[in-house]
Structures are given as C-alpha cells and as structure tokens.
Design a protein around this motif. Sequence first.
Motif, PDB file in Angstrom:
ATOM      1  N   GLU A 158      50.776  61.519  35.881  1.00  0.00           N
ATOM      2  CA  GLU A 158      52.060  61.613  35.198  1.00  0.00           C
ATOM      3  C   GLU A 158      53.171  60.878  35.938  1.00  0.00           C
ATOM      4  N   VAL A 159      52.902  60.376  37.130  1.00  0.00           N
ATOM      5  CA  VAL A 159      53.937  59.727  37.927  1.00  0.00           C
ATOM      6  C   VAL A 159      54.310  58.372  37.333  1.00  0.00           C
ATOM      7  N   GLY A 160      55.532  57.934  37.627  1.00  0.00           N
ATOM      8  CA  GLY A 160      55.993  56.645  37.127  1.00  0.00           C
ATOM      9  C   GLY A 160      55.553  55.501  38.009  1.00  0.00           C
ATOM     10  N   VAL A 161      55.277  54.357  37.402  1.00  0.00           N
ATOM     11  CA  VAL A 161      54.895  53.152  38.148  1.00  0.00           C
ATOM     12  C   VAL A 161      55.718  51.975  37.627  1.00  0.00           C
ATOM     13  N   GLY A 162      55.976  51.039  38.517  1.00  0.00           N
ATOM     14  CA  GLY A 162      56.724  49.854  38.135  1.00  0.00           C
ATOM     15  C   GLY A 162      55.812  48.683  37.830  1.00  0.00           C
ATOM     16  N   ILE A 163      56.142  47.932  36.784  1.00  0.00           N
ATOM     17  CA  ILE A 163      55.387  46.734  36.416  1.00  0.00           C
ATOM     18  C   ILE A 163      56.385  45.595  36.269  1.00  0.00           C
ATOM     19  N   TRP A 164      56.214  44.562  37.066  1.00  0.00           N
ATOM     20  CA  TRP A 164      57.110  43.411  37.000  1.00  0.00           C
ATOM     21  C   TRP A 164      56.671  42.479  35.861  1.00  0.00           C
ATOM     22  N   SER A 165      57.626  41.730  35.371  1.00  0.00           N
ATOM     23  CA  SER A 165      57.403  40.875  34.198  1.00  0.00           C
ATOM     24  C   SER A 165      56.311  39.842  34.410  1.00  0.00           C
ATOM     25  N   THR A 166      56.044  39.479  35.667  1.00  0.00           N
ATOM     26  CA  THR A 166      54.997  38.496  35.943  1.00  0.00           C
ATOM     27  C   THR A 166      53.626  38.981  35.490  1.00  0.00           C
ATOM     28  N   ALA A 167      53.469  40.292  35.339  1.00  0.00           N
ATOM     29  CA  ALA A 167      52.192  40.856  34.898  1.00  0.00           C
ATOM     30  C   ALA A 167      52.051  40.863  33.382  1.00  0.00           C
ATOM     31  N   LEU A 168      53.137  40.616  32.676  1.00  0.00           N
ATOM     32  CA  LEU A 168      53.141  40.820  31.225  1.00  0.00           C
ATOM     33  C   LEU A 168      53.261  39.545  30.410  1.00  0.00           C
ATOM     34  N   THR A 169      53.592  38.425  31.052  1.00  0.00           N
ATOM     35  CA  THR A 169      53.836  37.197  30.287  1.00  0.00           C
ATOM     36  C   THR A 169      52.619  36.771  29.475  1.00  0.00           C
ATOM     37  N   GLU A 170      51.408  36.946  30.022  1.00  0.00           N
ATOM     38  CA  GLU A 170      50.209  36.526  29.298  1.00  0.00           C
ATOM     39  C   GLU A 170      49.903  37.415  28.098  1.00  0.00           C
ATOM     40  N   PHE A 171      50.385  38.668  28.120  1.00  0.00           N
ATOM     41  CA  PHE A 171      50.194  39.523  26.951  1.00  0.00           C
ATOM     42  C   PHE A 171      51.029  39.029  25.776  1.00  0.00           C
TER      43      PHE A 171
ATOM     44  N   GLU B 284      52.118  56.210  34.747  1.00  0.00           N
ATOM     45  CA  GLU B 284      50.798  55.635  35.009  1.00  0.00           C
ATOM     46  C   GLU B 284      49.807  56.026  33.914  1.00  0.00           C
ATOM     47  N   LYS B 285      49.898  57.263  33.454  1.00  0.00           N
ATOM     48  CA  LYS B 285      48.983  57.742  32.424  1.00  0.00           C
ATOM     49  C   LYS B 285      49.183  56.975  31.122  1.00  0.00           C
ATOM     50  N   ILE B 286      50.442  56.694  30.785  1.00  0.00           N
ATOM     51  CA  ILE B 286      50.753  55.940  29.570  1.00  0.00           C
ATOM     52  C   ILE B 286      50.235  54.509  29.684  1.00  0.00           C
ATOM     53  N   LEU B 287      50.386  53.908  30.865  1.00  0.00           N
ATOM     54  CA  LEU B 287      49.904  52.545  31.079  1.00  0.00           C
ATOM     55  C   LEU B 287      48.405  52.452  30.830  1.00  0.00           C
ATOM     56  N   LEU B 288      47.632  53.360  31.435  1.00  0.00           N
ATOM     57  CA  LEU B 288      46.184  53.334  31.261  1.00  0.00           C
ATOM     58  C   LEU B 288      45.783  53.675  29.828  1.00  0.00           C
ATOM     59  N   GLN B 289      46.463  54.641  29.245  1.00  0.00           N
ATOM     60  CA  GLN B 289      46.168  55.004  27.861  1.00  0.00           C
ATOM     61  C   GLN B 289      46.427  53.825  26.932  1.00  0.00           C
ATOM     62  N   THR B 290      47.517  53.110  27.150  1.00  0.00           N
ATOM     63  CA  THR B 290      47.859  51.954  26.314  1.00  0.00           C
ATOM     64  C   THR B 290      46.808  50.866  26.426  1.00  0.00           C
ATOM     65  N   LEU B 291      46.373  50.569  27.647  1.00  0.00           N
ATOM     66  CA  LEU B 291      45.368  49.525  27.845  1.00  0.00           C
ATOM     67  C   LEU B 291      44.031  49.927  27.220  1.00  0.00           C
ATOM     68  N   ARG B 292      43.676  51.203  27.310  1.00  0.00           N
ATOM     69  CA  ARG B 292      42.427  51.667  26.698  1.00  0.00           C
ATOM     70  C   ARG B 292      42.508  51.568  25.173  1.00  0.00           C
ATOM     71  N   GLU B 293      43.653  51.926  24.622  1.00  0.00           N
ATOM     72  CA  GLU B 293      43.825  51.794  23.176  1.00  0.00           C
ATOM     73  C   GLU B 293      43.710  50.333  22.750  1.00  0.00           C
ATOM     74  N   ALA B 294      44.273  49.437  23.557  1.00  0.00           N
ATOM     75  CA  ALA B 294      44.180  48.006  23.244  1.00  0.00           C
ATOM     76  C   ALA B 294      42.728  47.532  23.313  1.00  0.00           C
ATOM     77  N   VAL B 295      41.985  48.027  24.307  1.00  0.00           N
ATOM     78  CA  VAL B 295      40.565  47.682  24.413  1.00  0.00           C
ATOM     79  C   VAL B 295      39.805  48.164  23.181  1.00  0.00           C
ATOM     80  N   ASN B 296      40.111  49.361  22.715  1.00  0.00           N
ATOM     81  CA  ASN B 296      39.438  49.896  21.531  1.00  0.00           C
ATOM     82  C   ASN B 296      39.745  49.100  20.272  1.00  0.00           C
ATOM     83  N   MET B 297      40.833  48.358  20.297  1.00  0.00           N
ATOM     84  CA  MET B 297      41.177  47.518  19.145  1.00  0.00           C
ATOM     85  C   MET B 297      40.360  46.229  19.113  1.00  0.00           C
ATOM     86  N   GLU B 298      39.707  45.909  20.227  1.00  0.00           N
ATOM     87  CA  GLU B 298      38.871  44.703  20.290  1.00  0.00           C
ATOM     88  C   GLU B 298      37.471  45.024  19.774  1.00  0.00           C
ATOM     89  N   LYS B 299      37.409  45.602  18.593  1.00  0.00           N
ATOM     90  CA  LYS B 299      36.143  46.003  18.001  1.00  0.00           C
ATOM     91  C   LYS B 299      35.833  45.125  16.798  1.00  0.00           C
TER      92      LYS B 299
END
Length: 520
Positions: free
Chosen positions: A65-78, A137-152
């Motif tokens: 449940e803790v918060g994590v920081g993500i810099w924009s350099t990690a998101l440009t390719e998305f 952190e939980k939201i970040l992982l949940q979001t990525l897993r949901e995105a993976v599930n969309m690659e069906k």
Amino acid sequence: GGVGGLSTALHLAPLVDSNIVQGPIDIYESSNLISAASVHNSSHTNEHDEGHRSKHDIDSSVGREVGVGIWSTALTEFCKYQGSRPSHDHTMNELESNGVWLSDVGYRTPDGSWLARSKLAPFSSDRDDAALIFVKEKILLQTLREAVNMEKGDRSGDSTADDNSGIVDNIQMLVGKEVKAVKQVFSLRDRLNLTTTEKCAAGSLGRLVFADETESKSAYHLIIDACGTYSNLRKRYSAHLPINANLAEIERDIEDRNYLVFRGNSPLNIDVSFQTWGEGKCMRFATVPVPLSDGKVGNVWFATTSDSRLMKRDMTSEERKKILLDMFADWHEPVTDIIESTPQSDILMDPAKAHKFCASALGEIIDEEEKNDVSLDDKNVPPLLCFIGDADMTVDPVLAQGFTIAMEDAAHVAGCVSRSFPTTTLPGNVNPLLRLRQELIARHENKKTRLQSLLRATMVVQTLAQPPCTNMFGKLFKVEAPRFFAKYIMPGFMKDVIFHWIMRYSLGLIGTNLGGKKLK
C-alpha cells in the motif's frame, strides 16, 4: 512478474504483432498470486529477515500500500502507441487517475527552511524533461497486470468469437515457478553437428530450470532476468562487475546501507509534498499527497534513520512508532502529525539494501568445460541472458528511481530486440542473434553511464544534506558551510537552476544515451 518483468512483456508485445518475436512472451512468477495476495492482505508484520524470501516474493508479486515514485523517463515508451494499443493506454490512464504528478519538489531542513527546490514540468511524451508521479505500489503492479491481461488473443481479425483455435496470446503468465538456472538445449558437441542455419536458431536455445528441478516446456533465445535484488540467475551467471573497475574485481554481496526505511499512509489530507534532511543518523522524512483506497486524499510518507534503538528484533510496532515520534519531535510541521495519524500496524520497516556493483552485460550460460572451446561468432551464440532493474543493480533509494530504472530497462531491451530483427535484411547478412548480443552489450554500457549519473547526483544530495563528519573541522566544512550557503546566501533562482539540473542529470537526460532519451 514484478514491475520490470511486466513492463518488458508489454513493450515486447507489439513485436509479437509485427512477427519480430514469436509469441507468446512467457512471464514466470515464483509466487502463486492468489495465495500471495491472501497472505499479504492479512499480514502486518514489520520484521525483516533475509532468509524469509517468501515475504520478499509476496511484496514483489502483489505490491504494498506504500507510495512509490515513477519518473517520466519510465513512461515515455508507453505513450508511443497512444490511441492504438489498449494495454499501453490503460497503463497511462490508470496511473494518472490513481496517482499525483508533483510540481513543487525540493529539500528542507528540520526547522522548515528550504535548502533547494524546483518546479517540475508537467509530463509530456513529446519532451525530454523530468516529471514525477507518485502512486501506490499495489496500484502500479495491478495496473501492469491488467495491461498484460489485455494482451490476449489475435487482433488480426482472422479468428471469430465462436472459433478460438487461431487465437494466440501475446503474453502468458506462469505462476509458482521460481527460476534457478538456465540449461542449454544443445551441448557444444551437439552444436558441432548442426548445420549453419540450425546453429543460428536451435543451437542458441535455452530452457529454464526451476527450483523443483523441472524444466520449462519452451526454449528461449532471450531470457530477461527481472527477479529483483536476490535473483538466483544474477548470483549464478553474472560476474557483478564494478562500474569502471578492473574485471578481476568481482563482488557478489549485497551491501547493507546501515539505515532503516519506514513507510506508511496517513489519512491526513495535507496538500504539500517535501523531503526534509536531518543532520545525523541518516534522518530523512518525505511525504506526498495521493488518493487513498476509500476515495479520499491522504499522504504517503517515508522516513529513514540509523538509530540503533530501532534495530532491535524484539521490538513491537508500537515501541518503534514511539521512538520515531520522539526522534522527529523537534522537526517542522506536519512531520509528527503525519506519523502520529498512521496506524502503527500499517507502518512498514525495511533495512536499506543496495548492490555494490551492477551485473555483467550478459550472463555466461556456457558449461564450464566449454568456456575455452566456444567462440562467439554468427554460427555460435549461446542463449542470451540479460539483467534489468534490481536484478542488474539495486540502488540506494535516495532519489526514488528504483522502479523508474526497471521500467526504463524494459523499454530499452525491447528496443534492442526491435533493432536486431528488422523487417529488412541486416547489412552483411549478420546473424540477428549476434546483433542482439551486441545491442544488449551496448545498452549495458550506456546504462552504466546512466547509473554513474544517478550515483554522482546521489552523492551531491547526500553531501549537501548529510555528509559523513568525524570531527569539528569536517562538520564545519561539510555540513554547516554548505547548508548555511544554500539557506542564506545562494539566490533562489540559482537554487532552482542547480536543483533542476541535478534531477535531469540523475535521470540520464544529460550526458547519456539512455534515461528519457527516445528510442531510435
């Protein structure tokens, strides 16, 4: 199945559609996600033991449940496939709707004075700049897993809803599989009997060996280790070479940074973000307002200290919270209010760990007896094993770039694959696997420069905030003088310029070919 692995699969998925990569992309997760989530949600322990790998695996699987920081350099390719790839759109939309982009950032002293500060630019995928979003952190992982599930399924339109025989997933998850080693499909003797074409393809395959001694059904040309700090493959196959050091200097140990990191979520709605540095015992406190699970806005926070009283294993969470409040009692508002409002059972504690050195560019998946007999040419390329995120190098969390680096690595490895298997023939009919090997080695060299930038920026920040002082002379010239100059003499506009430059430099936006640089 962590942030690095999920991001890598998402960036490779478009290459499956382009027939550059043979699908599906397999993600191996050591934890059973359902049981892990159940244990995670019912556990509030603060004890940490390196031997308890299950706790570490659970956290990396379902997130905290803790918060994590993500810099924009990690998101440009998305944003590269914005409007054309639902999984990537979903990732950005969910992170932005559940997170907070920071504008004012900087460092303060315990009395509330600003040492340095800057306004971060709004995020834009068209601009190489430093923007920072905070999300759970939980939201970040949940979001990525949901995105993976969309690659069906096959989006080519060749299959119908009533006939699934032609549907192929771009990505598939395989849980409960802890990877222990990699086994070459063909030994050197076997490869000598292969034709040139077979050597270039089948001869470069490797299977994963799991903790229960079983092997993966599929064999792979490229294996990407995103298993985190305690990766089995890193220990087994990487030389752990120091940055800019002699090859003989091999280090396999994880370094204890000798301080503790406390994290929590406060229900207080305080519309301010800051990071405050103390003047001893590695004391820091930072907080950021973020949306909470009940729809309200609260503050995620972290605190660090090397106070020996908190190192005792037999201490209860209530006792630790009392000591934390006592240590930060004289700090500016609202530090103690935020700690006090956080339920003691929800305050997490971890020792700060970091690798002393980054991993080698590629793992050496070659049998010991073959090392002197194998020449890497276009006819003999062993299975490729590269390391990303914490499996490559776990960094000190001073500048909040751990997840950022893992997601950057994911995008750049996918870029290496794309450039190595173009739709047109490579010049001189170069074996694409050999080209990929060269691309991954070049990427690693660039990343070492990126890591050097981060480590230097971290050193500058720590020198300003908490340099080591062993005597009065050192204290005068290493702590008091820089702080006095930053607080009372340096003009505000100069602080803004310097701080902004340090942030960009630490992210590899200045002087490197990685970081937020757009992929070719």
